[in-house]
Motif scaffolding. Sequence first.
Motif, PDB file in Angstrom:
ATOM      1  N   TYR A  32     -20.268 -37.604  34.687  1.00  0.00           N
ATOM      2  CA  TYR A  32     -20.393 -36.068  33.915  1.00  0.00           C
ATOM      3  C   TYR A  32     -19.104 -35.221  34.220  1.00  0.00           C
ATOM      4  CZ  TYR A  32     -25.365 -36.976  32.675  1.00  0.00           C
ATOM      5  OH  TYR A  32     -26.362 -37.439  32.149  1.00  0.00           O
ATOM      6  N   ALA A  33     -18.614 -34.668  33.219  1.00  0.00           N
ATOM      7  CA  ALA A  33     -17.737 -33.617  33.715  1.00  0.00           C
ATOM      8  C   ALA A  33     -18.447 -32.429  34.282  1.00  0.00           C
ATOM      9  CB  ALA A  33     -16.996 -33.271  32.409  1.00  0.00           C
ATOM     10  N   ILE A  34     -17.922 -31.791  35.167  1.00  0.00           N
ATOM     11  CA  ILE A  34     -18.724 -30.722  35.874  1.00  0.00           C
ATOM     12  C   ILE A  34     -17.666 -29.592  35.914  1.00  0.00           C
ATOM     13  CG2 ILE A  34     -19.636 -30.115  38.009  1.00  0.00           C
ATOM     14  CD1 ILE A  34     -20.650 -32.667  38.531  1.00  0.00           C
ATOM     15  N   GLY A  35     -18.354 -28.185  35.773  1.00  0.00           N
ATOM     16  CA  GLY A  35     -17.388 -27.135  35.963  1.00  0.00           C
ATOM     17  C   GLY A  35     -18.119 -26.004  36.632  1.00  0.00           C
ATOM     18  N   TRP A  36     -17.367 -24.740  36.474  1.00  0.00           N
ATOM     19  CA  TRP A  36     -17.853 -23.501  37.060  1.00  0.00           C
ATOM     20  C   TRP A  36     -17.844 -22.457  35.988  1.00  0.00           C
ATOM     21  CZ3 TRP A  36     -20.185 -23.065  41.643  1.00  0.00           C
ATOM     22  CH2 TRP A  36     -20.012 -23.826  42.549  1.00  0.00           C
ATOM     23  N   PHE A  37     -18.841 -21.701  35.630  1.00  0.00           N
ATOM     24  CA  PHE A  37     -18.784 -20.669  34.724  1.00  0.00           C
ATOM     25  C   PHE A  37     -19.300 -19.377  35.374  1.00  0.00           C
ATOM     26  CE2 PHE A  37     -18.825 -22.904  30.451  1.00  0.00           C
ATOM     27  CZ  PHE A  37     -18.779 -24.148  30.990  1.00  0.00           C
ATOM     28  N   ARG A  38     -18.994 -18.253  34.897  1.00  0.00           N
ATOM     29  CA  ARG A  38     -19.245 -17.081  35.800  1.00  0.00           C
ATOM     30  C   ARG A  38     -19.916 -15.858  34.644  1.00  0.00           C
ATOM     31  NH1 ARG A  38     -13.331 -14.702  37.635  1.00  0.00           N
ATOM     32  NH2 ARG A  38     -12.713 -14.141  35.534  1.00  0.00           N
ATOM     33  N   GLN A  39     -20.613 -15.123  35.279  1.00  0.00           N
ATOM     34  CA  GLN A  39     -21.144 -14.064  34.319  1.00  0.00           C
ATOM     35  C   GLN A  39     -21.535 -12.940  35.104  1.00  0.00           C
ATOM     36  OE1 GLN A  39     -24.935 -14.978  32.581  1.00  0.00           O
ATOM     37  NE2 GLN A  39     -24.607 -13.338  30.919  1.00  0.00           N
ATOM     38  N   ALA A  40     -20.793 -12.033  34.634  1.00  0.00           N
ATOM     39  CA  ALA A  40     -20.881 -10.478  35.144  1.00  0.00           C
ATOM     40  C   ALA A  40     -21.845  -9.612  34.627  1.00  0.00           C
ATOM     41  CB  ALA A  40     -19.322  -9.712  35.376  1.00  0.00           C
ATOM     42  N   PRO A  41     -22.427  -8.557  35.621  1.00  0.00           N
ATOM     43  CA  PRO A  41     -23.508  -7.715  34.732  1.00  0.00           C
ATOM     44  C   PRO A  41     -22.767  -7.122  33.390  1.00  0.00           C
ATOM     45  CG  PRO A  41     -23.047  -7.377  36.650  1.00  0.00           C
ATOM     46  CD  PRO A  41     -21.958  -8.169  36.850  1.00  0.00           C
ATOM     47  N   ASP A  90     -13.243 -10.526  39.361  1.00  0.00           N
ATOM     48  CA  ASP A  90     -13.942 -11.994  39.559  1.00  0.00           C
ATOM     49  C   ASP A  90     -15.217 -11.717  40.058  1.00  0.00           C
ATOM     50  OD1 ASP A  90     -10.644 -12.839  41.051  1.00  0.00           O
ATOM     51  OD2 ASP A  90     -11.144 -13.386  38.931  1.00  0.00           O
ATOM     52  N   SER A  91     -15.791 -11.011  40.564  1.00  0.00           N
ATOM     53  CA  SER A  91     -17.212 -10.534  40.717  1.00  0.00           C
ATOM     54  C   SER A  91     -18.012 -10.851  39.846  1.00  0.00           C
ATOM     55  CB  SER A  91     -17.276  -8.943  41.021  1.00  0.00           C
ATOM     56  OG  SER A  91     -16.579  -8.653  42.270  1.00  0.00           O
ATOM     57  N   ALA A  92     -18.844 -11.796  40.010  1.00  0.00           N
ATOM     58  CA  ALA A  92     -19.951 -12.362  38.877  1.00  0.00           C
ATOM     59  C   ALA A  92     -20.769 -13.356  39.801  1.00  0.00           C
ATOM     60  CB  ALA A  92     -19.260 -13.104  37.976  1.00  0.00           C
ATOM     61  N   VAL A  93     -21.853 -13.755  38.979  1.00  0.00           N
ATOM     62  CA  VAL A  93     -22.707 -14.867  39.392  1.00  0.00           C
ATOM     63  C   VAL A  93     -21.846 -15.956  38.926  1.00  0.00           C
ATOM     64  CG1 VAL A  93     -24.926 -16.085  39.394  1.00  0.00           C
ATOM     65  CG2 VAL A  93     -24.701 -13.682  39.573  1.00  0.00           C
ATOM     66  N   TYR A  94     -21.684 -17.096  39.856  1.00  0.00           N
ATOM     67  CA  TYR A  94     -20.866 -18.348  39.576  1.00  0.00           C
ATOM     68  C   TYR A  94     -21.853 -19.261  39.329  1.00  0.00           C
ATOM     69  CZ  TYR A  94     -16.401 -16.018  40.176  1.00  0.00           C
ATOM     70  OH  TYR A  94     -15.284 -15.273  39.777  1.00  0.00           O
ATOM     71  N   TYR A  95     -21.905 -20.132  38.270  1.00  0.00           N
ATOM     72  CA  TYR A  95     -22.730 -21.268  37.862  1.00  0.00           C
ATOM     73  C   TYR A  95     -22.069 -22.528  37.949  1.00  0.00           C
ATOM     74  CZ  TYR A  95     -25.979 -17.735  36.354  1.00  0.00           C
ATOM     75  OH  TYR A  95     -26.768 -16.457  36.353  1.00  0.00           O
ATOM     76  N   TRP A 115     -27.850 -26.855  34.584  1.00  0.00           N
ATOM     77  CA  TRP A 115     -27.018 -25.636  35.294  1.00  0.00           C
ATOM     78  C   TRP A 115     -27.660 -25.479  36.783  1.00  0.00           C
ATOM     79  CZ3 TRP A 115     -23.154 -22.772  32.921  1.00  0.00           C
ATOM     80  CH2 TRP A 115     -23.121 -22.997  31.559  1.00  0.00           C
ATOM     81  N   GLY A 116     -26.735 -25.265  37.548  1.00  0.00           N
ATOM     82  CA  GLY A 116     -27.295 -24.746  38.934  1.00  0.00           C
ATOM     83  C   GLY A 116     -27.992 -23.304  38.774  1.00  0.00           C
ATOM     84  N   GLN A 117     -28.474 -22.826  39.882  1.00  0.00           N
ATOM     85  CA  GLN A 117     -29.258 -21.398  40.166  1.00  0.00           C
ATOM     86  C   GLN A 117     -28.193 -20.319  40.241  1.00  0.00           C
ATOM     87  OE1 GLN A 117     -28.559 -23.317  42.687  1.00  0.00           O
ATOM     88  NE2 GLN A 117     -27.958 -21.865  44.014  1.00  0.00           N
ATOM     89  N   GLY A 118     -26.752 -20.724  40.491  1.00  0.00           N
ATOM     90  CA  GLY A 118     -25.796 -19.500  40.753  1.00  0.00           C
ATOM     91  C   GLY A 118     -25.799 -18.863  41.975  1.00  0.00           C
ATOM     92  N   THR A 119     -24.520 -18.721  42.332  1.00  0.00           N
ATOM     93  CA  THR A 119     -24.179 -18.082  43.525  1.00  0.00           C
ATOM     94  C   THR A 119     -23.235 -16.900  43.393  1.00  0.00           C
ATOM     95  OG1 THR A 119     -23.346 -18.512  45.804  1.00  0.00           O
ATOM     96  CG2 THR A 119     -22.112 -19.413  44.025  1.00  0.00           C
ATOM     97  N   GLN A 120     -23.777 -15.685  44.140  1.00  0.00           N
ATOM     98  CA  GLN A 120     -22.961 -14.323  43.707  1.00  0.00           C
ATOM     99  C   GLN A 120     -21.704 -14.369  44.656  1.00  0.00           C
ATOM    100  OE1 GLN A 120     -24.153 -11.609  41.815  1.00  0.00           O
ATOM    101  NE2 GLN A 120     -22.126 -10.712  42.346  1.00  0.00           N
ATOM    102  N   VAL A 121     -20.651 -13.834  43.852  1.00  0.00           N
ATOM    103  CA  VAL A 121     -19.253 -13.708  44.467  1.00  0.00           C
ATOM    104  C   VAL A 121     -19.234 -12.159  44.051  1.00  0.00           C
ATOM    105  CG1 VAL A 121     -17.103 -13.960  44.267  1.00  0.00           C
ATOM    106  CG2 VAL A 121     -18.449 -15.757  44.268  1.00  0.00           C
ATOM    107  N   THR A 122     -18.714 -11.327  45.196  1.00  0.00           N
ATOM    108  CA  THR A 122     -18.595 -10.054  45.117  1.00  0.00           C
ATOM    109  C   THR A 122     -17.356  -9.794  45.859  1.00  0.00           C
ATOM    110  OG1 THR A 122     -20.908  -9.468  44.980  1.00  0.00           O
ATOM    111  CG2 THR A 122     -19.419  -7.451  45.554  1.00  0.00           C
ATOM    112  N   VAL A 123     -16.193  -9.172  45.079  1.00  0.00           N
ATOM    113  CA  VAL A 123     -15.098  -8.806  45.552  1.00  0.00           C
ATOM    114  C   VAL A 123     -14.933  -7.271  45.677  1.00  0.00           C
ATOM    115  CG1 VAL A 123     -12.424  -9.121  45.309  1.00  0.00           C
ATOM    116  CG2 VAL A 123     -14.114 -10.720  44.447  1.00  0.00           C
ATOM    117  N   SER A 124     -15.015  -6.761  46.635  1.00  0.00           N
ATOM    118  CA  SER A 124     -14.909  -5.225  46.962  1.00  0.00           C
ATOM    119  C   SER A 124     -14.428  -5.048  48.225  1.00  0.00           C
ATOM    120  CB  SER A 124     -16.433  -4.686  46.758  1.00  0.00           C
ATOM    121  OG  SER A 124     -16.442  -3.167  47.282  1.00  0.00           O
ATOM    122  N   SER A 125     -13.678  -3.590  48.204  1.00  0.00           N
ATOM    123  CA  SER A 125     -13.189  -3.190  49.592  1.00  0.00           C
ATOM    124  C   SER A 125     -14.172  -2.117  50.127  1.00  0.00           C
ATOM    125  CB  SER A 125     -11.788  -2.395  48.967  1.00  0.00           C
ATOM    126  OG  SER A 125     -11.923  -1.289  48.334  1.00  0.00           O
TER     127      SER A 125
END
Length: 125
Positions: A32-41, A90-95, A115-125
């Motif tokens: 399988y080809a595998i990849g990363w997708f993301r979804q921001a609010p 870049d902040s989003a849930v990454y799947y 699809w996986g369940q997702g992991t949250q990435v937050t970029v903030s100062s």
Amino acid sequence: QVQLVESGGGTVQPDGSLTLSCAASGPNVDYYAIGWFRQAPGKGREGVSCISSEDGSTFYADSVKGRFTISRDNAKNMVYLQLNNLKPEDSAVYYCAADLLVSTSHCWVGVHPSWGQGTQVTVSS
């Protein structure tokens, strides 16, 4: 069907780094080809980076080229996404997703994706 579990998300400051991991299990994971997708609010799901199963071809969205690196370890059934020079946008849930059509110019979701369940990435100062 392939099962996928993501890990490695978190909160980082701008210009920081993270490594996301996707653990794959099930029959014929290597095929399988595998990849990363993301979804921001409030936004649609976006293909970020994908890697083929056959020749290791990789796809990167223009927004992440030069900053993100995808790799896979077939012996461990793992796919990684190294995120460098992170930006607030870049902040989003990454799947993690499997069953994709990948070339250097595109990453398309196949007929029966996992699809996986997702992991949250937050970029903030």
